[in-house]
Design a protein around this motif. Structure first.
Motif, short mmCIF file in Angstrom:
data_model
loop_
_atom_site.label_atom_id
_atom_site.label_comp_id
_atom_site.label_asym_id
_atom_site.label_seq_id
_atom_site.Cartn_x
_atom_site.Cartn_y
_atom_site.Cartn_z
N GLU A 66 -11.78 -19.17 -13.84
CA GLU A 66 -12.78 -19.89 -14.65
C GLU A 66 -13.90 -18.99 -15.51
O GLU A 66 -14.60 -19.37 -15.90
CB GLU A 66 -13.58 -20.58 -13.77
CG GLU A 66 -12.83 -21.89 -12.98
CD GLU A 66 -12.06 -22.86 -14.06
OE1 GLU A 66 -12.84 -23.18 -14.98
OE2 GLU A 66 -11.14 -23.34 -13.88
N ARG A 124 -8.10 -25.03 -26.46
CA ARG A 124 -7.50 -25.96 -25.39
C ARG A 124 -6.17 -26.52 -25.77
O ARG A 124 -5.40 -26.92 -24.79
CB ARG A 124 -8.51 -27.07 -24.96
CG ARG A 124 -9.86 -26.43 -24.36
CD ARG A 124 -10.71 -27.46 -23.75
NE ARG A 124 -11.88 -26.74 -23.32
CZ ARG A 124 -13.06 -27.37 -22.88
NH1 ARG A 124 -12.93 -28.50 -22.64
NH2 ARG A 124 -14.13 -26.45 -22.68
N ARG A 154 -2.73 -22.56 -18.86
CA ARG A 154 -4.05 -23.47 -18.88
C ARG A 154 -4.12 -24.34 -17.86
O ARG A 154 -2.95 -24.80 -17.36
CB ARG A 154 -4.17 -24.00 -20.24
CG ARG A 154 -4.04 -23.07 -21.45
CD ARG A 154 -4.08 -23.68 -22.82
NE ARG A 154 -3.97 -22.96 -23.85
CZ ARG A 154 -5.24 -22.16 -24.45
NH1 ARG A 154 -6.43 -22.27 -23.80
NH2 ARG A 154 -4.78 -21.37 -25.34
N ASN A 155 -5.26 -24.84 -17.33
CA ASN A 155 -5.22 -25.71 -16.20
C ASN A 155 -5.21 -27.15 -16.76
O ASN A 155 -5.17 -27.32 -18.30
CB ASN A 155 -6.62 -25.77 -15.48
CG ASN A 155 -7.84 -25.81 -16.35
OD1 ASN A 155 -7.66 -26.16 -17.29
ND2 ASN A 155 -8.93 -25.22 -15.72
N ALA A 157 -7.66 -29.33 -17.80
CA ALA A 157 -8.55 -29.19 -18.99
C ALA A 157 -8.12 -28.48 -20.09
O ALA A 157 -8.92 -28.53 -20.97
CB ALA A 157 -10.10 -29.05 -18.19
N HIS A 159 -8.40 -25.16 -20.23
CA HIS A 159 -8.83 -23.87 -20.15
C HIS A 159 -7.87 -22.81 -19.82
O HIS A 159 -6.99 -23.03 -18.87
CB HIS A 159 -9.91 -23.67 -19.12
CG HIS A 159 -11.15 -24.59 -19.44
ND1 HIS A 159 -12.06 -24.27 -20.47
CD2 HIS A 159 -11.52 -25.75 -19.04
CE1 HIS A 159 -13.00 -24.98 -20.50
NE2 HIS A 159 -12.76 -25.97 -19.85
#
Length: 852
Positions: A66, A124, A154-155, A157, A159
Motif C-alpha cells: 500500500e 488502476r 494489482r489488488n 481496487a 492498486h
C-alpha cells in the motif's frame, strides 16, 4: 532474486502455511499433503532459477503493498544479470533499491523514465504499459541503451502492489538499426540507379534514381516482379542470370530503353547466409550520347573549313548560343593548350576565362544586342598561366535570322600589355621597393584630398623615417642598405590595409596616406608601423635593429594641400626622432620650435665661445671592490634663460650645425685643465679620465695633432686619459679609424669602443681595432634582467671581449641586481646611477678623490 517461497504475498506460501496448521491438527494425512506441496514448490523454484539464469535479460521486482513508489520501505530487487549488464559484481557494489537505478540513469532520461513508471503504476485499469528505453551508466563510465518492460500485480481496487519486469541491453541493436537507416539513406540518395535482385532474378528493391530512369512512380509496383519486367531484353536477362550463377561482375553494358540510352553495370554478391543477390546499377547517358553524336556531326561539318582556318595565327573559335564549342582551330590550340578533341561540344568558360563564366556572359549579352563586340579580356591557358587577348566577336545567324553561333577571333596581347605596364611602373613606382613613388603619391593624394573635401571626411598623412639607417649604409654599403629598405617596405605593407596608400619618397623616407582617418585612427596606423619594426631586420647574414620615427599631419586641421600636409608631417617626424623614435602629431608650436632650434644653436655657439659650458664627472667602479677606477667627463650646458639643456637636445643640433668638432676640442681641453688642477691640488685621480670623441672628429685630418697639442699644453700625460669612440663612428671609415686609434694608442692613450652593440660593426674589423676596452651600451643593461634578448646580448659582448683580450665596462647600471648579474657574467667594471650620478668637479673630488 529471492526464492518464490520466501516472497511476501506468495499464494503458494499462504497455502503451505494453511496446510501446516491443518497438519498440526489432523495428523499424518495432512503431513503427506504438505510434503507434496513442498516438493512441487522445489520443482517450481528450480524451473524459475533455470529460466532466470538462461535468459540474457535482467529481471527485477519491486513490492509496493500500500506504499507509494518512492517510499524507502519498498523492496526493489535486481537479478545478478542486471548487475552484470552494467559491469558490477554483486549487491555490495550495486545495492538493491530504486535509488541505485536513478543514480545510473542518464540525466536526460530520469524524468521520462520516472513519469512512465508512475503512470503505469497509477493506472488502476492496467491499460498503461511500461515499455521504455533509457541509458544506464556502466561501471566503466560508458552509457548503454536498455529496454525496460514491466507488469504490475494489482489488488481488488486496482492498486499496484507488486511490479516485476525485464531489462534488455539494446545498445548494439540500436547501432545496427542506425547503420541500416544510414545505408538506406545513402542508397536512396545516390544519383545512380540501384536495383537488388534475388537468386531468381526477382526484384527485391530499387532506389528513387532507378525509378526515375525507367519511368516508375515508385518501387512498390515492381517489387516481387521479374527483372525482365523492368528491362524487357532477353539478352540482358540471360547475362544477369549467368553473372549471378558465376558470382561475376560486368560493367559498361549499353541498353536502349525506349528513347533513353542506359549504361548498366551488374555485380553478383553472396550474403552471409549463403544466398546470392545481383546488384544492377544504371545511368541515363542519353544526353551524353546526344552530345557525342552532335560533336561527331559538327566535326564532319567543319572539317573542310577547319583546314583553312587552322593556318591562321590567331585563335578562331565558333561557340554555339548554348556556350558549347563548335570549332577550335590550331591557333586556339597553340594559344590555350587545349586540343580540339578536349573542348568540342563542351562549355569551357569556367576554364578559359580568368573571372569565370560571368566574364563571357557580359560579352555574349552585348554581342546578342549589338551583333558584335571587341575589347580586351583576361583569360587562362591550360597550364594555368594568365594571358590577355584582344577579342572580336561576331554574331552568326541562320536563314531565319535567329542567333545561331558566335565567331570569336582572339589575338594574344599579353606581351604588349606587359611592356606597357613596365613603362607605367617605371614612371609611377619605386624601382627598388615596388612602392608608389612621389609622382604616383602626388596623384593619389590629390584624389584623396578631393574626396575628403567633398565628403568632409578627415585624412591623415604619416611621414616615416628610419632611425640610424645612414649608419647601415655607411658601414655596410648600399647593397645591404637597399636590402634593408626592401624588407622594411614589406613590413610596412603587411602592417597597412589595402586602402592605405604607402609610398617611398627617397632614401629611407616613406609616406602613408589614410582616408577617413581621424587622430585616433592615425595613431593606430602609426602604432602598427612601429610594431612592425620591433624585430631586427635580417639580411646578408646579419641583423640590424631599425627604429622608426613618424610624424602625423591631418586634414583639414594641419593643412588643405599636399605640400602643407607633407611639410608639417615632416616637422612632426623630426620631433619624434629627437624624442628617440615612435610617432608624434604635428602641433603648430612645432613650427615655432624650428626657430627655437636655430636660436638654440646660436646660443650654444655663444656659450662655447664664452666658456659657459661645464663638465660633470661620473665615476667608474670596480665591481669586485666597489672602488673608483676612473671617471667619464660629460658635457653639460646651463643656459641663463632655459636652465639646464639636455645633451640629447643640443648635441644633435651641434652635429647638424657643424659645431661638434669644436665642442669636442673644448671638452678635451677642459678635462685636461681640470685634471691638472686636481694634480696641482695634491689629489690623486684613480685610473684614467675618459673623454668622448665624436664621429665627425675622426674625419679631421689633424685630429691626432690636435689631441697631442691640447694634452701637451696642459701638461697631462696620455697615460692619464682614455678616449671613447662610438662603434658606428668608427665604422664610417674603418681603415682611417684603425690608423688614428693605433697612433693614439702608441702615444699612451687608452682606447674604448663606446655604445658597443648598437652599431653594425663587422667582427672582421672589430678584431683589427687597436682598442683596450668595450663599453656595453646602457640600452642593453637597462632591461637585461627582464628581457632575455638583452641578457643574451650582454653575455655575448662580455664573452667576445674576453676572447679578444679586451676589458669590458657596462654603463647605465641603476640597480644592485644589475651589478651583481654583470659581475657573475664576468664583467669587472661599471658606471651608472647606482654608483653615482654625473656631478660637478668639486663634488666629484670631495667624494672620490684622495690626497696623494
Amino acid at each position: 532474486m529471492r526464492p518464490l517461497s520466501k516472497r511476501p504475498g506468495n499464494p503458494l506460501r499462504a497455502r503451505l502455511r494453511q496446510r501446516l496448521d491443518l497438519a498440526r491438527r489432523t495428523g499424518s494425512a495432512a503431513r503427506a499433503e504438505l510434503a507434496t506441496l513442498f516438493e512441487a514448490h522445489e520443482r517450481l523454484q528450480a524451473r524459475f532459477d533455470l529460466l532466470r539464469e538462461s535468459t540474457s535479460d535482467g529481471l527485477w521486482d519491486v513490492e509496493l503493498g500500500e506504499r507509494k513508489l518512492m517510499d524507502p520501505a519498498n523492496e526493489f530487487i535486481w537479478s545478478e544479470q542486471v548487475r552484470r549488464m552494467v559491469g558490477y559484481g554483486d549487491a555490495s557494489e550495486l545495492p538493491n533499491g530504486l535509488s541505485s537505478l536513478l543514480k545510473l540513469l542518464h540525466p536526460d532520461d530520469v524524468l521520462p523514465t520516472v513519469t512512465a513508471f508512475t503512470a503505469h503504476i497509477h493506472d488502476r485499469s492496467g491499460q498503461t504499459p511500461y515499455d521504455v528505453t533509457y541509458r544506464l551508466r556502466c561501471k566503466s563510465g560508458e552509457y548503454r541503451w536498455f529496454r525496460a518492460l514491466s507488469h504490475a500485480q494489482r489488488n481488488a481496487a486496482g492498486h499496484a502492489i507488486r511490479v516485476a519486469g525485464a531489462l534488455t541491453d539494446i545498445t548494439d541493436r540500436r547501432a545496427m538499426l542506425a547503420l541500416k537507416r544510414y545505408a538506406e539513406a545513402i542508397v536512396a540518395s545516390l544519383p545512380t540507379g540501384l536495383m537488388v535482385l534475388d537468386g531468381e532474378l526477382t526484384i527485391q528493391s530499387m532506389n528513387r534514381a532507378f525509378c526515375d530512369i525507367v519511368g516508375l512512380a515508385d518501387e512498390a509496383q515492381m517489387r516481387g516482379q521479374d527483372f525482365g519486367a523492368v528491362i524487357p531484353k532477353s539478352a540482358i536477362r540471360d547475362l544477369a542470370a549467368a553473372l549471378l550463377a558465376a558470382g561475376d561482375t560486368r560493367q559498361g553494358i549499353g541498353v536502349d530503353l525506349g528513347d533513353k540510352h542506359l549504361r548498366v553495370a551488374m555485380a553478383a554478391i553472396v550474403l552471409a547466409e549463403g544466398e546470392r543477390r545481383l546488384l544492377v546499377m544504371a545511368e541515363d547517358v542519353t544526353e551524353e550520347q546526344r552530345l557525342r553524336d552532335e560533336a561527331r556531326h559538327n566535326a564532319a561539318r567543319y572539317r573542310d573549313q577547319a583546314s583553312l582556318l587552322d593556318k591562321a595565327r590567331d585563335a578562331i573559335i565558333v561557340r554555339g548560343i548554348d556556350g558549347r564549342v563548335q570549332f577550335w582551330n590550331k591557333g586556339a590550340q597553340r594559344l590555350y593548350g587545349w586540343s580540339s578533341e578536349e573542348v568540342l561540344g563542351h562549355r569551357i568558360d569556367h576554364w578559359l576565362y580568368r573571372d569565370g563564366p560571368a566574364a563571357s556572359s557580359a560579352v555574349v549579352k552585348i554581342t546578342l544586342e549589338a551583333g558584335e563586340w571587341s575589347g580586351e579580356i583576361a583569360q587562362r591557358r591550360k597550364d594555368g598561366a594568365l594571358l590577355t587577348v584582344e577579342g572580336y566577336w561576331t554574331l552568326v545567324r541562320d536563314d531565319a535570322e535567329r542567333p545561331k553561333a558566335f565567331l570569336v577571333i582572339n589575338t594574344d596581347i599579353t606581351q604588349r600589355k606587359a611592356s606597357d605596364e613596365k613603362i607605367r611602373n617605371l614612371a609611377l613606382y619605386d624601382t627598388l621597393t615596388g612602392l608608389a613613388n612621389r609622382t604616383l603619391l602626388t596623384d593619389r593624394m590629390a584624389s584623396a584630398l578631393e574626396r575628403a573635401s567633398q565628403a568632409e571626411d578627415p585624412l591623415a598623412v604619416l611621414f616615416l623615417d628610419l632611425n640610424r639607417f645612414k649608419e647601415i649604409n655607411d658601414t655596410q654599403g648600399h647593397g645591404v642598405g637597399d636590402q634593408v629598405l626592401v624588407k622594411v617596405a614589406r613590413r610596412f605593407q603587411a602592417a597597412l590595409r589595402e586602402e592605405e596608400v604607402l609610398a617611398r619618397l627617397a632614401g629611407d623616407e616613406f609616406v602613408v596616406v589614410a582616408e577617413r582617418a581621424d587622430a585616433a585612427v592615425a595613431a593606430r596606423i602609426a602604432q602598427r608601423l612601429v610594431d612592425a619594426m620591433q624585430d631586427p631586420v635580417a639580411t646578408h647574414g646579419q641583423t640590424f635593429p631599425v627604429g622608426l620615427s613618424i610624424g602625423i599631419a591631418t586634414f583639414p586641421r594641419d593643412g588643405a594641400c599636399m605640400d602643407d600636409l607633407l611639410k608639417r608631417a615632416d616637422i612632426a617626424m623630426y620631433r619624434a626622432k629627437a624624442a628617440g623614435g615612435g610617432f608624434m602629431f604635428y602641433q603648430p608650436e612645432m613650427s615655432v620650435g624650428l626657430l627655437e632650434r636655430i636660436e638654440l644653436a646660436k646660443d650654444l655657439s655663444n656659450a662655447l665661445a664664452a666658456g659657459a659650458l661645464e663638465l660633470h664627472f661620473q665615476p667608474q667602479v670596480d665591481l669586485a671592490s666597489g672602488r673608483a677606477i676612473g671617471a667619464e667627463a660629460l658635457l653639460r650646458w646651463r643656459d641663463p634663460q632655459r636652465g639646464w639643456v639636455s645633451p640629447g637636445v643640443f648635441i644633435p643640433i651641434a652635429e647638424s650645425r657643424g659645431m661638434i668638432c669644436a665642442l669636442g676640442r673644448w671638452v678635451l681641453a677642459e678635462a685636461c685643465r681640470q685634471m691638472r688642477a686636481w694634480v696641482d691640488a695634491g689629489l690623486r685621480f684613480p685610473g684614467r679620465l675618459w673623454i668622448n670623441l665624436a664621429a665627425q672628429q675622426l674625419e679631421e685630418a689633424d685630429l691626432v695633432a690636435s689631441i697631442r697639442g691640447i694634452t701637451g699644453a696642459a701638461g697631462i700625460a696620455p697615460g692619464c686619459l682614455a678616449l671613447e669612440l662610438t662603434e658606428s663612428g668608427l665604422m664610417a671609415d674603418v681603415e682611417g679609424s684603425i690608423r688614428t686609434m693605433a697612433t693614439l694608442r702608441e702615444d699612451g692613450f687608452a682606447i674604448a669602443i663606446d655604445d658597443f652593440g648598437t652599431g653594425y660593426s663587422s667582427l672582421a674589423y672589430l678584431k683589427r681595432l687597436p682598442a683596450d676596452k668595450l663599453k656595453i651600451d646602457m640600452s642593453f643593461v637597462r632591461d637585461m634582467l627582464t628581457d632575455r634578448h638583452d641578457y643574451t646580448i650582454v653575455t655575448t659582448i662580455i664573452g667576445m671581449a674576453r676572447n679578444l683580450g679586451l676589458d669590458v665596462i657596462a654603463e647605465g647600471v641603476e640597480e644592485g641586481a644589475q651589478a651583481q648579474a654583470l659581475r657573475s657574467l664576468g664583467c669587472g667594471e661599471a658606471q651608472g646611477y647606482f654608483f653615482g650620478k654625473p656631478v660637478p668637479a668639486e663634488v666629484f673630488a670631495e667624494k672620490w678623490l684622495m690626497t696623494a
